[in-house]
Write an enzyme that holds these catalytic residues in place. Structure first.
Site, PDB file in Angstrom:
ATOM      1  N   PHE A 118       0.800  -1.233   0.000  1.00 57.13           N
ATOM      2  CA  PHE A 118       0.000   0.000   0.000  1.00 57.13           C
ATOM      3  C   PHE A 118       0.828   1.275   0.000  1.00 57.13           C
ATOM      4  CE2 PHE A 118       0.688  -0.174   4.633  1.00 57.13           C
ATOM      5  CZ  PHE A 118       0.943   1.167   4.901  1.00 57.13           C
ATOM      6  N   LYS A 161      -1.281  -6.992  -9.628  1.00 56.96           N
ATOM      7  CA  LYS A 161      -2.288  -6.923  -8.569  1.00 56.96           C
ATOM      8  C   LYS A 161      -1.870  -5.813  -7.616  1.00 56.96           C
ATOM      9  CE  LYS A 161      -2.894  -8.288  -4.486  1.00 56.96           C
ATOM     10  NZ  LYS A 161      -3.595  -7.152  -3.856  1.00 56.96           N
ATOM     11  N   GLU A 179      -5.042  -3.695  -2.397  1.00 59.78           N
ATOM     12  CA  GLU A 179      -6.484  -3.404  -2.357  1.00 59.78           C
ATOM     13  C   GLU A 179      -6.771  -2.156  -1.529  1.00 59.78           C
ATOM     14  OE1 GLU A 179      -4.769  -5.786  -1.009  1.00 59.78           O
ATOM     15  OE2 GLU A 179      -5.819  -6.891   0.565  1.00 59.78           O
ATOM     16  N   SER A 234       4.974  -7.079   3.347  1.00 56.15           N
ATOM     17  CA  SER A 234       5.500  -7.381   4.681  1.00 56.15           C
ATOM     18  C   SER A 234       6.298  -8.700   4.669  1.00 56.15           C
ATOM     19  CB  SER A 234       4.340  -7.482   5.675  1.00 56.15           C
ATOM     20  OG  SER A 234       3.460  -8.497   5.251  1.00 56.15           O
ATOM     21  N   CYS A 273       9.511   1.362   3.361  1.00 59.72           N
ATOM     22  CA  CYS A 273      10.392   0.257   3.719  1.00 59.72           C
ATOM     23  C   CYS A 273      11.792   0.780   3.973  1.00 59.72           C
ATOM     24  CB  CYS A 273      10.412  -0.785   2.619  1.00 59.72           C
ATOM     25  SG  CYS A 273      11.182  -0.169   1.136  1.00 59.72           S
ATOM     26  N   GLU A 291       9.165  -4.114  12.999  1.00 62.62           N
ATOM     27  CA  GLU A 291       8.801  -3.032  12.084  1.00 62.62           C
ATOM     28  C   GLU A 291       7.505  -2.387  12.579  1.00 62.62           C
ATOM     29  OE1 GLU A 291       7.492  -4.054   8.028  1.00 62.62           O
ATOM     30  OE2 GLU A 291       8.683  -2.349   7.351  1.00 62.62           O
TER      31      GLU A 291
HETATM   32  P1  NAD Z   1       1.230  -6.699   3.002  1.00 65.57           P
HETATM   33  O1  NAD Z   1       2.219  -7.788   3.085  1.00 65.57           O
HETATM   34  O2  NAD Z   1       0.113  -6.673   3.989  1.00 65.57           O
HETATM   35  O3  NAD Z   1       0.526  -6.694   1.560  1.00 65.57           O
HETATM   36  C1  NAD Z   1       1.277  -6.748   0.375  1.00 65.57           C
HETATM   37  C2  NAD Z   1       0.466  -7.461  -0.699  1.00 65.57           C
HETATM   38  O4  NAD Z   1       0.227  -8.799  -0.285  1.00 65.57           O
HETATM   39  C3  NAD Z   1      -0.896  -6.824  -0.948  1.00 65.57           C
HETATM   40  O5  NAD Z   1      -1.105  -6.764  -2.331  1.00 65.57           O
HETATM   41  C4  NAD Z   1      -1.878  -7.758  -0.247  1.00 65.57           C
HETATM   42  O6  NAD Z   1      -3.083  -7.860  -0.956  1.00 65.57           O
HETATM   43  C5  NAD Z   1      -1.159  -9.102  -0.244  1.00 65.57           C
HETATM   44  N1  NAD Z   1      -1.400  -9.892   0.973  1.00 65.57           N
HETATM   45  C6  NAD Z   1      -1.517  -9.439   2.239  1.00 65.57           C
HETATM   46  N2  NAD Z   1      -1.669 -10.463   3.098  1.00 65.57           N
HETATM   47  C7  NAD Z   1      -1.670 -11.597   2.367  1.00 65.57           C
HETATM   48  C8  NAD Z   1      -1.784 -12.979   2.666  1.00 65.57           C
HETATM   49  N3  NAD Z   1      -1.950 -13.409   3.909  1.00 65.57           N
HETATM   50  N4  NAD Z   1      -1.722 -13.866   1.658  1.00 65.57           N
HETATM   51  C9  NAD Z   1      -1.553 -13.465   0.386  1.00 65.57           C
HETATM   52  N5  NAD Z   1      -1.440 -12.154   0.037  1.00 65.57           N
HETATM   53  C10 NAD Z   1      -1.491 -11.229   1.004  1.00 65.57           C
HETATM   54  O7  NAD Z   1       2.051  -5.330   3.032  1.00 65.57           O
HETATM   55  P2  NAD Z   1       1.469  -3.841   3.114  1.00 65.57           P
HETATM   56  O8  NAD Z   1       0.948  -3.594   4.488  1.00 65.57           O
HETATM   57  O9  NAD Z   1       0.611  -3.541   1.949  1.00 65.57           O
HETATM   58  O10 NAD Z   1       2.816  -2.999   2.894  1.00 65.57           O
HETATM   59  C11 NAD Z   1       3.676  -2.648   3.939  1.00 65.57           C
HETATM   60  C12 NAD Z   1       4.833  -3.610   4.046  1.00 65.57           C
HETATM   61  O11 NAD Z   1       5.530  -3.656   2.814  1.00 65.57           O
HETATM   62  C13 NAD Z   1       5.874  -3.198   5.074  1.00 65.57           C
HETATM   63  O12 NAD Z   1       6.288  -4.343   5.770  1.00 65.57           O
HETATM   64  C14 NAD Z   1       7.004  -2.635   4.251  1.00 65.57           C
HETATM   65  O13 NAD Z   1       8.277  -2.689   4.834  1.00 65.57           O
HETATM   66  C15 NAD Z   1       6.931  -3.510   3.054  1.00 65.57           C
HETATM   67  N6  NAD Z   1       7.578  -2.893   1.902  1.00 65.57           N
HETATM   68  C16 NAD Z   1       8.798  -3.380   1.560  1.00 65.57           C
HETATM   69  C17 NAD Z   1       9.472  -2.803   0.500  1.00 65.57           C
HETATM   70  C18 NAD Z   1      10.835  -3.291   0.124  1.00 65.57           C
HETATM   71  O14 NAD Z   1      11.365  -2.821  -0.858  1.00 65.57           O
HETATM   72  N7  NAD Z   1      11.425  -4.209   0.870  1.00 65.57           N
HETATM   73  C19 NAD Z   1       8.903  -1.728  -0.191  1.00 65.57           C
HETATM   74  C20 NAD Z   1       7.638  -1.276   0.184  1.00 65.57           C
HETATM   75  C21 NAD Z   1       6.980  -1.869   1.247  1.00 65.57           C
END
Ligand code: NAD
Length: 500
Positions: A155, A179, A182, A232, A287, A387
């Site tokens: 997000f 994708k 959401e 994450s 991140c 985090e």
């Molecule tokens: P998230 O892991 O909750 O969601 C990321 C994606 O995974 C979304 O599209 C979501 O729909 C999907 N998703 C979520 N839970 C899922 C599950 N149980 N099974 C399958 N798909 C699932 O992450 P977020 O809250 O959207 O973003 C924040 C996180 O992203 C932070 O931890 C941040 O550090 C990380 N991030 C990392 C980088 C990097 O370059 N390392 C860059 C940006 C963000």
């Protein structure tokens, strides 16, 4: 509420905007600054994903046959189109994600920079050749597209993160399924209007809105060859394992806990500037957010007061207001989760120097949390290890650079880290010994530009090839090596194995 305020977003499949056919539900897209509903997003089902994958597979032969120069020209055109709508894209980022409009403009700038970097594909996709590996025998390696590539986005960068992959993937002749998160699906809907206007062959680029079901569909789908995930750490692990099980190429960028080491010889006012931007930019939801400062020796005494004053002075408010310097976090649930970390830090024995939970003059329906500074933490405390993903900065004290490096390297994450110092010797030691993928020297957010690879180490990244830069082209191409000789009358035949 206006009609557009409750628009249900479509998917983009095979060159057309189509409603989700197999949605299992819908979610509101919320403006985190006001609590208002901006749109609704379908939670598409596997059939929707399958339609996108079929379209992408069908488009592969035609798109691959388009010359690499013509593909690059489409990206030049996309760059111009996105540039023309950059302010609209930035406003969309702020509305759905909450970051300040200045920050959103910078994000859109980075998004467009990714397209610029991908325009170099006629050069970056070149292979290698060596004549006479044996007598009259040549060897060459060429790069070919991997196939259908999918990206699953988080997000916190609604515009930029999908573009870490999309332009590089299609530049290399692949077809693509996105994708988006959401929670923030609207910015990519705008970007895809411009992709649609490029007139690419149907199915080259597809967008499927949704959540977990679409993700799991991507991981299991036999028609998808490569997956790029950003999100994450726990989901990154799940994605990495499950996609690998079906033999896909995977890169999974996960969570982070980024340290900033401040040495006693650091230039304090510039260091404070760097730390404030790093810790509180995007309300700490990057991140690459610096969330722990490790002060070495006297640095603690020099830094704490000016840092606290600068954080206190940040104007908290709706990111769309040009005067705001700190916007809301993504949701009220996220705000409450972050407040829980602050509470537990106190219970663990840390001291709150600035408490962002006490805020006045902001929209009570918004997900606001002010800048928070926690001092006197130890590396073992939850606040120093996990985090938080919010505007919370934790200070740990160390007596020496050795101790600071040990603290940084004790983290299970290794995304980015910075050192603030005027000493070349300290910098040399730090950059050599620290276990992280991206290092800043007197720079708070050392996110590499599009022409360099982006990624962390340890639990912050699972995979091999990083995002964008030269790694982007590596990830989105397969190497093929050809060993060849040609016979013509009057020439010795040569033997590959014998006549070396
Ligand atoms: P998230 O892991 O909750 O969601 C990321 C994606 O995974 C979304 O599209 C979501 O729909 C999907 N998703 C979520 N839970 C899922 C599950 N149980 N099974 C399958 N798909 C699932 O992450 P977020 O809250 O959207 O973003 C924040 C996180 O992203 C932070 O931890 C941040 O550090 C990380 N991030 C990392 C980088 C990097 O370059 N390392 C860059 C940006 C963000």
């Amino acid at each position: 509420m206006t009609a557009t305020a409750t628009r249900l977003l479509d998917n983009y499949i095979a060159g057309r905007w189509v409603p989700a056919q197999a949605a299992t539900g819908e979610l509101d897209v919320i403006n985190p600054a006001t609590g208002g509903t901006l749109a609704r997003v379908p939670l598409s089902g596997r059939e929707d994903l399958d339609a996108a994958v079929q379209a992408a597979r069908a488009a592969l032969p035609e798109w691959r046959a388009v010359s690499v120069i013509a593909r690059a020209r489409k990206l030049f055109e996309l760059r111009e189109r996105l540039n023309a709508r950059s302010e609209e894209l930035a406003r969309s980022v702020t509305l759905e994600m909450g970051k300040t409009i200045a920050d959103a403009r910078a994000e859109v700038g980075r998004m467009i920079e990714m397209v610029e970097a991908a325009c170099a594909v006629p050069t970056t996709m070149q292979g290698r050749i060596l004549e006479d590996v044996s007598r009259n025998i040549d060897a060459e390696t060429v790069r070919q597209p991997v196939g259908v590539c999918a990206t699953i986005a988080p997000f916190n960068f609604p515009a930029m993160v999908p573009f870490w992959f999309l332009p590089f993937a299609i530049a290399c002749g692949n077809t693509f399924v996105l994708k988006p998160s959401e929670q923030v699906p609207m910015t990519q809907a705008l970007a895809f209007e411009e992709i649609d206007a490029l007139g690419l062959p149907e199915g080259v680029v597809n967008l499927v809105n949704g959540g977990r079901e679409v993700v799991e569909g991507i991981l299991d789908h036999p028609g998808i060859d490569a997956v790029s995930f950003v999100g994450s750490a726990p989901v990154a692990k799940l994605v990495y394992e499950r996609a690998a099980r079906t033999g896909k190429r995977v890169q999974a960028l996960g969570g982070a806990k980024n340290h900033m080491v401040v040495m006693p010889d650091a230039v304090i006012d510039r260091t404070v500037e760097g730390i404030i931007g790093s810790a509180f930019g995007a309300a700490g939801q990057r991140c690459m957010a610096g969330s722990v400062v490790v002060t070495v020796g006297d640095a603690h005494q020099q830094l704490l007061e000016p840092l606290t004053r600068a954080a206190e002075a940040l104007r908290v408010g709706d990111g769309i207001d040009e005067r705001s310097e700190l916007g809301p976090v993504i949701s009220c649930e996220a705000r409450d989760r972050i407040a829980g970390y602050i509470e537990r830090a106190v219970a663990d024995g840390a001291r709150i120097v600035l408490d962002g939970r006490v805020l006045r003059g902001v929209n009570p329906d918004g997900a606001f949390l002010g800048p928070t500074i926690i001092d006197g933490a130890t590396p073992e405390m939850e606040i120093a290890r996990e985090e938080v993903f919010g505007p919370v900065l934790t200070l740990i004290h160390a007596e020496s650079l050795d101790e600071a490096i040990a603290i940084v390297n004790s983290s299970r994450f290794g995304n980015g880290t910075s050192i603030f110092t005027e000493s070349g010797a300290s910098v040399r030691r730090y950059r050599h010994e620290v276990e992280a993928g991206m290092i800043g020297v007197n720079i708070g957010v050392a996110a590499p530009v599009a022409f360099f690879p982006f990624s962390g180490w340890k639990d912050s990244f699972l995979g091999d090839l990083h995002a964008h830069g030269a790694d982007g082209v590596e990830f989105f191409t397969r190497k093929k090596t050809i060993t060849s000789r040609y016979f013509s009358s009057g020439q010795g035949s040569g033997s590959y194995f014998v006549e070396r």
